[in-house]
Scaffold this motif. Structure first.
Motif, mmCIF file in Angstrom:
data_model
loop_
_atom_site.group_PDB
_atom_site.id
_atom_site.type_symbol
_atom_site.label_atom_id
_atom_site.label_comp_id
_atom_site.label_asym_id
_atom_site.label_seq_id
_atom_site.Cartn_x
_atom_site.Cartn_y
_atom_site.Cartn_z
ATOM 1 N N GLY A 56 0.626 -1.392 0.210
ATOM 2 C CA GLY A 56 0.158 -0.063 -0.250
ATOM 3 C C GLY A 56 0.418 1.227 -0.422
ATOM 4 O O GLY A 56 0.259 2.318 0.488
ATOM 5 N N LYS A 57 2.272 1.084 -0.555
ATOM 6 C CA LYS A 57 3.188 1.893 -0.478
ATOM 7 C C LYS A 57 3.638 2.081 -1.660
ATOM 8 O O LYS A 57 3.872 1.279 -2.847
ATOM 9 N N GLY A 58 3.625 3.561 -2.299
ATOM 10 C CA GLY A 58 4.565 3.427 -3.919
ATOM 11 C C GLY A 58 3.975 3.108 -4.699
ATOM 12 O O GLY A 58 4.253 3.228 -6.072
ATOM 13 N N GLY A 59 2.623 2.543 -4.549
ATOM 14 C CA GLY A 59 1.627 2.410 -6.027
ATOM 15 C C GLY A 59 1.608 3.180 -6.705
ATOM 16 O O GLY A 59 1.703 3.313 -8.401
ATOM 17 N N ALA A 60 1.149 4.927 -5.950
ATOM 18 C CA ALA A 60 0.586 5.858 -7.231
ATOM 19 C C ALA A 60 1.413 5.796 -8.310
ATOM 20 O O ALA A 60 1.133 6.399 -9.233
ATOM 21 N N LEU A 61 2.139 6.809 -7.462
ATOM 22 C CA LEU A 61 3.982 6.808 -7.920
ATOM 23 C C LEU A 61 4.781 5.880 -9.189
ATOM 24 O O LEU A 61 4.617 6.024 -10.617
ATOM 25 N N ALA A 62 4.586 4.726 -8.483
ATOM 26 C CA ALA A 62 5.298 3.828 -9.888
ATOM 27 C C ALA A 62 4.024 3.624 -10.682
ATOM 28 O O ALA A 62 4.495 3.805 -11.730
ATOM 29 N N VAL A 63 2.331 4.106 -10.420
ATOM 30 C CA VAL A 63 1.429 4.239 -12.413
ATOM 31 C C VAL A 63 1.867 5.155 -12.686
ATOM 32 O O VAL A 63 1.847 5.273 -13.677
ATOM 33 N N ASN A 64 1.666 5.408 -11.658
ATOM 34 C CA ASN A 64 2.174 7.669 -12.687
ATOM 35 C C ASN A 64 3.129 7.015 -13.753
ATOM 36 O O ASN A 64 3.104 8.044 -14.641
ATOM 37 N N LEU A 65 4.561 7.051 -13.243
ATOM 38 C CA LEU A 65 5.437 6.862 -13.773
ATOM 39 C C LEU A 65 5.299 5.682 -15.238
ATOM 40 O O LEU A 65 5.793 6.531 -15.792
ATOM 41 N N SER A 66 4.842 4.868 -14.856
ATOM 42 C CA SER A 66 4.705 4.104 -15.788
ATOM 43 C C SER A 66 4.088 3.900 -16.660
ATOM 44 O O SER A 66 4.046 4.118 -17.971
ATOM 45 N N ASN A 67 2.571 5.652 -16.605
ATOM 46 C CA ASN A 67 1.925 5.496 -17.554
ATOM 47 C C ASN A 67 2.643 6.995 -17.862
ATOM 48 O O ASN A 67 1.762 7.316 -19.777
ATOM 49 N N VAL A 68 3.073 8.080 -17.779
ATOM 50 C CA VAL A 68 4.000 8.915 -18.456
ATOM 51 C C VAL A 68 4.738 8.125 -19.758
ATOM 52 O O VAL A 68 4.155 8.723 -21.093
ATOM 53 N N GLY A 69 4.899 6.938 -19.800
ATOM 54 C CA GLY A 69 5.331 5.916 -21.512
ATOM 55 C C GLY A 69 4.561 6.399 -21.974
ATOM 56 O O GLY A 69 4.508 6.088 -23.238
ATOM 57 N N ARG A 70 2.502 6.425 -21.801
ATOM 58 C CA ARG A 70 1.623 6.037 -23.082
ATOM 59 C C ARG A 70 1.985 7.992 -23.893
ATOM 60 O O ARG A 70 1.394 7.421 -24.848
ATOM 61 N N ALA A 71 2.166 8.480 -23.317
ATOM 62 C CA ALA A 71 2.190 10.146 -23.859
ATOM 63 C C ALA A 71 3.482 9.732 -24.550
ATOM 64 O O ALA A 71 3.731 10.897 -25.968
ATOM 65 N N VAL A 72 4.657 8.757 -24.700
ATOM 66 C CA VAL A 72 5.638 9.396 -25.776
ATOM 67 C C VAL A 72 5.194 7.603 -27.072
ATOM 68 O O VAL A 72 4.966 6.757 -26.439
ATOM 69 N N PRO A 73 5.116 8.151 -28.222
ATOM 70 C CA PRO A 73 4.730 7.007 -28.935
ATOM 71 C C PRO A 73 5.424 5.815 -29.149
ATOM 72 O O PRO A 73 6.586 6.458 -29.110
#
Length: 224
Positions: A56-73
């Motif tokens: 229950g710790k650090g998950g939101a940050l990890a998800v947000n960081l991984s989703n940054v990759g979706r912005a790059v084709p």
């Protein structure tokens, strides 16, 4: 309608299905590339998501960081990787680009599934004396499994559709049929290649739908 008719004629021509450049070989290459990238993505994303979801710790940050990759084709990532030493290693750049593309849905769904497990059930398991590892494997993961599988399904379908970029880097797969059609100025072949990719993606989607509707998964979804 002429283009569609010609595309159908291309697909039904048996000579296009055999040989080293035939549909059968390209389909096999596409399948292997998809499976390899999906397995690597799961090995990277799922352990992180399950552990962070359990803690229950650090998950939101990890998800947000991984989703940054979706912005790059994915194509842009592939081009950049081709300019690095990795570009000299066969389909290495394609695999890396596709793995980065598949990680976000896997990570997000698995983490959300773990955090969505009824906290009362978790507290009851803890009250029974279960260790953290036992709670993760025997309680949280089974209940989160439908969401985890949903992420795998999304990633698999996206990989099937996106693996066509392998052809742009000299790799195999169904994308070679499309690029060959462009090179020959053959619109029917381009359409036929696109139809094959779409059909393959729908088939993968259907297979996962069958698995998710199996009794075991249904019970897990109801319990969640």
């Amino acid at each position: 309608m002429t283009t569609l008719t010609d595309a159908w004629g291309w697909l039904t021509d048996s000579t296009h299905w055999t040989g080293p450049d035939g549909v059968g070989q390209r389909l096999l290459e596409h399948l292997v590339l998809t499976v390899v990238c999906l397995v690597l993505s799961c090995l990277i994303a799922l352990p992180i998501a399950l552990v962070l979801g359990h803690l229950g710790k650090g998950g939101a940050l990890a998800v947000n960081l991984s989703n940054v990759g979706r912005a790059v084709p994915t194509f842009a990532v592939l081009v950049l990787l081709l300019l690095t030493p990795l570009g000299e290693i066969g389909e290495g750049p394609t695999v890396v680009a596709l793995v980065l593309f598949a990680v976000p849905p896997l990570l997000t769904n698995a983490y959300v599934g773990m955090r969505g497990v009824d906290r009362g059930v978790v507290q009851a398991a803890r009250g029974m004396g279960m260790t953290g590892r036992q709670m993760l494997w025997r309680v949280e993961l089974p209940l989160a499994l439908p969401m985890v599988l949903g992420g795998v399904r999304i990633a698999a379908v996206q990989l099937v559709a996106t693996a066509t970029i392998a052809a742009l880097a000299g790799g195999g797969g169904l994308g070679r049929i499309i690029t060959a059609g462009f090179n020959r100025a053959s619109t029917p072949q381009v359409v036929a290649g696109a139809v094959l990719v779409a059909a393959f993606a729908l088939l993968v989607e259907g297979l996962f739908e069958v698995v998710e509707r199996a009794p075991g998964w249904a019970r897990g979804r109801a319990a969640a």
